[in-house]
Design a protein around this motif. Sequence first.
Motif, PDB file in Angstrom:
ATOM      1  N   GLU A 198       0.557  -1.231   0.048  1.00  0.00           N
ATOM      2  CA  GLU A 198      -0.055   0.063  -0.166  1.00  0.00           C
ATOM      3  C   GLU A 198       0.941   1.345  -0.041  1.00  0.00           C
ATOM      4  OE1 GLU A 198      -2.411  -0.613   3.667  1.00  0.00           O
ATOM      5  OE2 GLU A 198      -3.205  -2.709   2.481  1.00  0.00           O
ATOM      6  N   ARG A 199       2.003   1.175   0.568  1.00  0.00           N
ATOM      7  CA  ARG A 199       2.892   2.228   0.818  1.00  0.00           C
ATOM      8  C   ARG A 199       4.239   1.977   0.437  1.00  0.00           C
ATOM      9  NH1 ARG A 199       2.788   5.400   5.662  1.00  0.00           N
ATOM     10  NH2 ARG A 199       2.834   3.496   6.942  1.00  0.00           N
ATOM     11  N   PRO A 200       4.513   1.777  -0.535  1.00  0.00           N
ATOM     12  CA  PRO A 200       5.970   1.090  -0.760  1.00  0.00           C
ATOM     13  C   PRO A 200       6.954   2.280  -0.790  1.00  0.00           C
ATOM     14  CG  PRO A 200       4.565   1.285  -3.058  1.00  0.00           C
ATOM     15  CD  PRO A 200       3.837   1.622  -1.907  1.00  0.00           C
ATOM     16  N   GLU A 201       6.643   3.530  -0.715  1.00  0.00           N
ATOM     17  CA  GLU A 201       7.520   4.636  -0.668  1.00  0.00           C
ATOM     18  C   GLU A 201       7.916   4.725   0.695  1.00  0.00           C
ATOM     19  OE1 GLU A 201       4.706   4.645  -1.493  1.00  0.00           O
ATOM     20  OE2 GLU A 201       3.847   6.456  -0.172  1.00  0.00           O
ATOM     21  N   LYS A 202       7.158   4.156   1.627  1.00  0.00           N
ATOM     22  CA  LYS A 202       7.472   4.578   3.174  1.00  0.00           C
ATOM     23  C   LYS A 202       7.916   3.098   3.750  1.00  0.00           C
ATOM     24  CE  LYS A 202       6.674   8.667   3.595  1.00  0.00           C
ATOM     25  NZ  LYS A 202       7.888   9.689   3.933  1.00  0.00           N
ATOM     26  N   ILE A 203       7.919   2.025   3.063  1.00  0.00           N
ATOM     27  CA  ILE A 203       7.975   0.635   3.836  1.00  0.00           C
ATOM     28  C   ILE A 203       8.970  -0.197   2.814  1.00  0.00           C
ATOM     29  CG2 ILE A 203       7.080  -1.478   4.706  1.00  0.00           C
ATOM     30  CD1 ILE A 203       4.498   0.277   5.392  1.00  0.00           C
ATOM     31  N   LEU A 204      10.029  -0.338   3.480  1.00  0.00           N
ATOM     32  CA  LEU A 204      11.203  -1.377   2.635  1.00  0.00           C
ATOM     33  C   LEU A 204      11.403  -2.664   3.299  1.00  0.00           C
ATOM     34  CD1 LEU A 204      13.716  -1.495   0.591  1.00  0.00           C
ATOM     35  CD2 LEU A 204      14.949  -0.986   2.520  1.00  0.00           C
ATOM     36  N   LEU A 205      10.874  -3.709   2.641  1.00  0.00           N
ATOM     37  CA  LEU A 205      11.208  -5.115   3.064  1.00  0.00           C
ATOM     38  C   LEU A 205      12.380  -5.529   2.731  1.00  0.00           C
ATOM     39  CD1 LEU A 205       8.297  -5.153   4.008  1.00  0.00           C
ATOM     40  CD2 LEU A 205       7.798  -7.178   2.523  1.00  0.00           C
ATOM     41  N   LEU A 206      13.139  -6.025   3.633  1.00  0.00           N
ATOM     42  CA  LEU A 206      14.500  -6.829   3.470  1.00  0.00           C
ATOM     43  C   LEU A 206      14.482  -8.092   3.876  1.00  0.00           C
ATOM     44  CD1 LEU A 206      17.024  -4.130   4.714  1.00  0.00           C
ATOM     45  CD2 LEU A 206      16.523  -4.666   2.202  1.00  0.00           C
ATOM     46  N   LYS A 207      15.140  -9.051   3.173  1.00  0.00           N
ATOM     47  CA  LYS A 207      15.125 -10.577   3.658  1.00  0.00           C
ATOM     48  C   LYS A 207      16.539 -10.578   4.151  1.00  0.00           C
ATOM     49  CE  LYS A 207      13.220 -14.708   2.301  1.00  0.00           C
ATOM     50  NZ  LYS A 207      12.557 -15.681   1.320  1.00  0.00           N
ATOM     51  N   TYR A 208      16.916 -11.373   5.366  1.00  0.00           N
ATOM     52  CA  TYR A 208      17.932 -11.718   6.009  1.00  0.00           C
ATOM     53  C   TYR A 208      18.630 -12.611   4.781  1.00  0.00           C
ATOM     54  CZ  TYR A 208      20.890 -14.155   9.503  1.00  0.00           C
ATOM     55  OH  TYR A 208      21.932 -14.567  10.131  1.00  0.00           O
ATOM     56  N   GLU A 209      18.247 -13.474   4.110  1.00  0.00           N
ATOM     57  CA  GLU A 209      18.972 -14.300   3.090  1.00  0.00           C
ATOM     58  C   GLU A 209      19.377 -13.495   2.120  1.00  0.00           C
ATOM     59  OE1 GLU A 209      15.839 -15.138   4.440  1.00  0.00           O
ATOM     60  OE2 GLU A 209      16.344 -16.632   5.947  1.00  0.00           O
ATOM     61  N   ASP A 210      18.732 -12.557   1.689  1.00  0.00           N
ATOM     62  CA  ASP A 210      19.107 -11.702   0.584  1.00  0.00           C
ATOM     63  C   ASP A 210      20.438 -10.658   0.868  1.00  0.00           C
ATOM     64  OD1 ASP A 210      16.986 -12.864  -0.874  1.00  0.00           O
ATOM     65  OD2 ASP A 210      15.906 -10.957  -0.760  1.00  0.00           O
ATOM     66  N   LEU A 211      20.185 -10.241   2.288  1.00  0.00           N
ATOM     67  CA  LEU A 211      21.221  -9.523   2.940  1.00  0.00           C
ATOM     68  C   LEU A 211      22.413 -10.178   2.813  1.00  0.00           C
ATOM     69  CD1 LEU A 211      21.294  -6.487   3.847  1.00  0.00           C
ATOM     70  CD2 LEU A 211      20.423  -7.373   6.065  1.00  0.00           C
ATOM     71  N   LYS A 212      22.609 -11.852   3.147  1.00  0.00           N
ATOM     72  CA  LYS A 212      23.617 -12.435   3.275  1.00  0.00           C
ATOM     73  C   LYS A 212      23.929 -12.913   2.012  1.00  0.00           C
ATOM     74  CE  LYS A 212      24.646 -14.584   7.158  1.00  0.00           C
ATOM     75  NZ  LYS A 212      25.948 -14.475   7.702  1.00  0.00           N
ATOM     76  N   SER A 213      23.181 -13.164   0.831  1.00  0.00           N
ATOM     77  CA  SER A 213      23.655 -13.653  -0.381  1.00  0.00           C
ATOM     78  C   SER A 213      24.217 -12.260  -1.344  1.00  0.00           C
ATOM     79  CB  SER A 213      22.715 -14.336  -1.172  1.00  0.00           C
ATOM     80  OG  SER A 213      21.447 -13.590  -1.244  1.00  0.00           O
ATOM     81  N   GLU A 214      23.640 -11.060  -1.143  1.00  0.00           N
ATOM     82  CA  GLU A 214      23.803  -9.973  -1.864  1.00  0.00           C
ATOM     83  C   GLU A 214      23.669  -8.841  -1.030  1.00  0.00           C
ATOM     84  OE1 GLU A 214      21.280  -9.483  -5.424  1.00  0.00           O
ATOM     85  OE2 GLU A 214      21.053 -11.637  -5.499  1.00  0.00           O
ATOM     86  N   PRO A 215      24.866  -8.684  -0.145  1.00  0.00           N
ATOM     87  CA  PRO A 215      24.836  -7.717   0.819  1.00  0.00           C
ATOM     88  C   PRO A 215      25.185  -6.457   0.082  1.00  0.00           C
ATOM     89  CG  PRO A 215      26.838  -8.951   0.861  1.00  0.00           C
ATOM     90  CD  PRO A 215      26.156  -9.605  -0.123  1.00  0.00           C
ATOM     91  N   LYS A 216      25.764  -6.314  -0.874  1.00  0.00           N
ATOM     92  CA  LYS A 216      26.085  -4.811  -1.651  1.00  0.00           C
ATOM     93  C   LYS A 216      24.840  -4.127  -1.829  1.00  0.00           C
ATOM     94  CE  LYS A 216      29.851  -2.510  -3.662  1.00  0.00           C
ATOM     95  NZ  LYS A 216      31.264  -2.566  -4.274  1.00  0.00           N
ATOM     96  N   SER A 217      24.085  -4.740  -2.749  1.00  0.00           N
ATOM     97  CA  SER A 217      22.843  -4.214  -3.372  1.00  0.00           C
ATOM     98  C   SER A 217      21.884  -4.072  -2.383  1.00  0.00           C
ATOM     99  CB  SER A 217      22.254  -5.205  -4.402  1.00  0.00           C
ATOM    100  OG  SER A 217      21.966  -6.261  -3.867  1.00  0.00           O
ATOM    101  N   ASN A 218      21.448  -4.806  -1.436  1.00  0.00           N
ATOM    102  CA  ASN A 218      20.817  -4.588  -0.167  1.00  0.00           C
ATOM    103  C   ASN A 218      21.258  -3.605   0.721  1.00  0.00           C
ATOM    104  OD1 ASN A 218      18.321  -6.482  -0.665  1.00  0.00           O
ATOM    105  ND2 ASN A 218      19.991  -7.793  -0.916  1.00  0.00           N
TER     106      ASN A 218
END
Length: 309
Positions: A198-218
């Motif tokens: 509903e409010r993508p400009e105000k809420i960012l979802l991050l996934k632990y596994e993505d932060l692990k596998s692709e730290p730089k972009s995340n």
Amino acid sequence: MEEMIKALPQHTNSWSKGKMIMYKYQDFWSIKHLIEGAILAQQSFKAEPSDVFLCSAPKTGTTWLKSLSFAILTREKFDESTTPLLTKFAHECVPLLENSHVVEHENIRKNLSLPLISTHLPYASLPESVISSNCKIVYIYRNIKDVIVSQYHFGREALKLSMEDAPFEEAFNDFCKGVSGYGPYWDHVLGYWKASLERPEKILLLKYEDLKSEPKSNVKRLADFIGSPFSVDEEKAGVVDNIIKFCGFENMSKLEVNKTGKINGSLFENRFYYRKGKVGDWMNYLTNEMKEKIDKLTDEKFDGTSLLL
Ligand code: A3P
């Protein structure tokens, strides 16, 4: 307050030898002092539009997200050899909203060196002003099976119970019934996920596994979102890589403050927040039967969403 809490539905986690009593407030389960804090926060905390909320269910990467956000926002002032994170626990650098009592709510803003506040509250239970002030929210979530294992060890360590004394299967069954820290976990994730649509400009979802596998972009996404993007020059100079390395499990778990420290009055030693920091540790604990049960429950709960846990 005492009477109100007593009147809430209660559950004594059987694996905890009667030592952990959880209460259901609104639609989530938690322990007494955090429910008290949640009620006080809902009654008295006034968010400001510039506040950035770091939200999560417990054991999904909260400590990591706090360190990263803190390091990103303070990088002009400090580097890896001077950052307060060297000697101060991440949970002290970024306070947990519902861990503070009423006086502290009034002081929380005075004590903030940055506009970062964390909470484990589900989206629907956030203080009203967080939504009406349109604050930015970063939400981190993690594979449910790793969350189960991580919550189990965290609770067990805090209560000083050995694995023999605290049967994992009982903790697993409680989790499946939704009785977990700020659980049901699925509802926690779904609440923030729906809000992010509903409010993508105000809420960012991050996934632990993505932060692990692709730290730089995340990490770059995180920095952009919290209003502190890395410049091309900074990237070239290795600032992003340095922050990732500094905040990584390897480095953080070796710091003295994280090995031996403890927040005054807390049940939890800092080291409990740095256990293994791995993806897939659940394989060492869940039987095939447990895996099938939790996967089936998750498929049912997340049917019709793009979410994968
Ligand atoms: P494990 O128990 O699986 O090791 P939270 O911070 O939300 O309480 O979550 C704690 C979990 O995150 C623990 O998981 C912990 O080891 C892991 N963790 C802590 N710091 C981390 C880091 N810098 N990188 C990756 N994982 C980290």
